[in-house]
Write a protein that holds these residues in place. Structure first.
Motif, PDB file in Angstrom:
ATOM      1  N   VAL A 259     -12.864 -37.198  62.969  1.00  0.00           N
ATOM      2  CA  VAL A 259     -11.532 -36.970  63.448  1.00  0.00           C
ATOM      3  C   VAL A 259     -11.149 -38.309  63.327  1.00  0.00           C
ATOM      4  CG1 VAL A 259     -10.053 -36.471  65.557  1.00  0.00           C
ATOM      5  CG2 VAL A 259     -12.279 -34.945  64.807  1.00  0.00           C
TER       6      VAL A 259
ATOM      7  N   ARG B 253      -7.870 -28.186  73.346  1.00  0.00           N
ATOM      8  CA  ARG B 253      -7.590 -27.915  72.428  1.00  0.00           C
ATOM      9  C   ARG B 253      -6.443 -29.169  71.938  1.00  0.00           C
ATOM     10  NH1 ARG B 253      -9.629 -22.961  69.698  1.00  0.00           N
ATOM     11  NH2 ARG B 253     -10.393 -21.757  71.422  1.00  0.00           N
TER      12      ARG B 253
ATOM     13  N   LYS C 214      -1.969 -37.300  65.094  1.00  0.00           N
ATOM     14  CA  LYS C 214      -0.914 -38.396  64.402  1.00  0.00           C
ATOM     15  C   LYS C 214      -0.574 -39.056  64.969  1.00  0.00           C
ATOM     16  CE  LYS C 214       2.249 -35.047  64.018  1.00  0.00           C
ATOM     17  NZ  LYS C 214       4.270 -34.031  63.413  1.00  0.00           N
TER      18      LYS C 214
ATOM     19  N   VAL D 176     -10.561 -33.302  71.339  1.00  0.00           N
ATOM     20  CA  VAL D 176     -10.200 -33.300  69.993  1.00  0.00           C
ATOM     21  C   VAL D 176     -10.695 -32.696  68.822  1.00  0.00           C
ATOM     22  CG1 VAL D 176      -9.091 -35.149  68.607  1.00  0.00           C
ATOM     23  CG2 VAL D 176      -9.595 -35.468  71.317  1.00  0.00           C
ATOM     24  N   ALA D 177     -10.300 -32.052  67.982  1.00  0.00           N
ATOM     25  CA  ALA D 177     -11.186 -31.696  66.824  1.00  0.00           C
ATOM     26  C   ALA D 177     -10.858 -31.854  65.947  1.00  0.00           C
ATOM     27  CB  ALA D 177     -11.880 -30.212  67.288  1.00  0.00           C
ATOM     28  N   THR D 178      -9.249 -31.970  65.837  1.00  0.00           N
ATOM     29  CA  THR D 178      -8.571 -32.348  63.983  1.00  0.00           C
ATOM     30  C   THR D 178      -7.600 -33.637  64.400  1.00  0.00           C
ATOM     31  OG1 THR D 178      -6.579 -30.810  65.495  1.00  0.00           O
ATOM     32  CG2 THR D 178      -8.286 -29.620  64.601  1.00  0.00           C
ATOM     33  N   ASN D 179      -7.281 -34.007  63.257  1.00  0.00           N
ATOM     34  CA  ASN D 179      -6.801 -35.407  63.497  1.00  0.00           C
ATOM     35  C   ASN D 179      -5.491 -35.270  64.304  1.00  0.00           C
ATOM     36  OD1 ASN D 179      -8.481 -36.170  61.466  1.00  0.00           O
ATOM     37  ND2 ASN D 179      -6.766 -35.540  59.525  1.00  0.00           N
TER      38      ASN D 179
ATOM     39  N   LYS E 269      -3.612 -30.080  72.376  1.00  0.00           N
ATOM     40  CA  LYS E 269      -2.590 -30.078  71.750  1.00  0.00           C
ATOM     41  C   LYS E 269      -1.591 -30.673  71.854  1.00  0.00           C
ATOM     42  CE  LYS E 269       1.108 -26.477  72.613  1.00  0.00           C
ATOM     43  NZ  LYS E 269       1.669 -25.676  74.007  1.00  0.00           N
TER      44      LYS E 269
END
Length: 64
Positions: free
Chosen positions: A19, A47, A38, A33-36, A49
């Motif tokens: 990530v 998740r 910004k 935190v599982a996604t990049n 958000k």
């Protein structure tokens, strides 16, 4: 995992491998935190958000 400059990461945050967290981001306590993420983002939750986009530090500095 890559964490950009000026990030604030709360207590008990889990950041999964691979990530990237953009510079100036704030991760709320207890988030996963599982996604990049910004740059200049405020993220919350299991998740991670994005709640809002923060102003960059460059826009807050006074010009002389």
């Amino acid at each position: 995992m890559i964490i950009g400059d000026g990030c604030w990461i709360g207590a008990n945050v889990i950041i999964l491998g691979g990530v990237t967290i953009g510079a100036g981001s704030v991760i709320a306590a207890g988030s996963v935190v599982a996604t990049n993420i910004k740059p200049n983002s405020f993220v919350v939750g299991d998740r991670a958000k994005e709640i809002r986009t923060l102003r960059s530090m460059n826009s807050l500095r006074r010009s002389q």
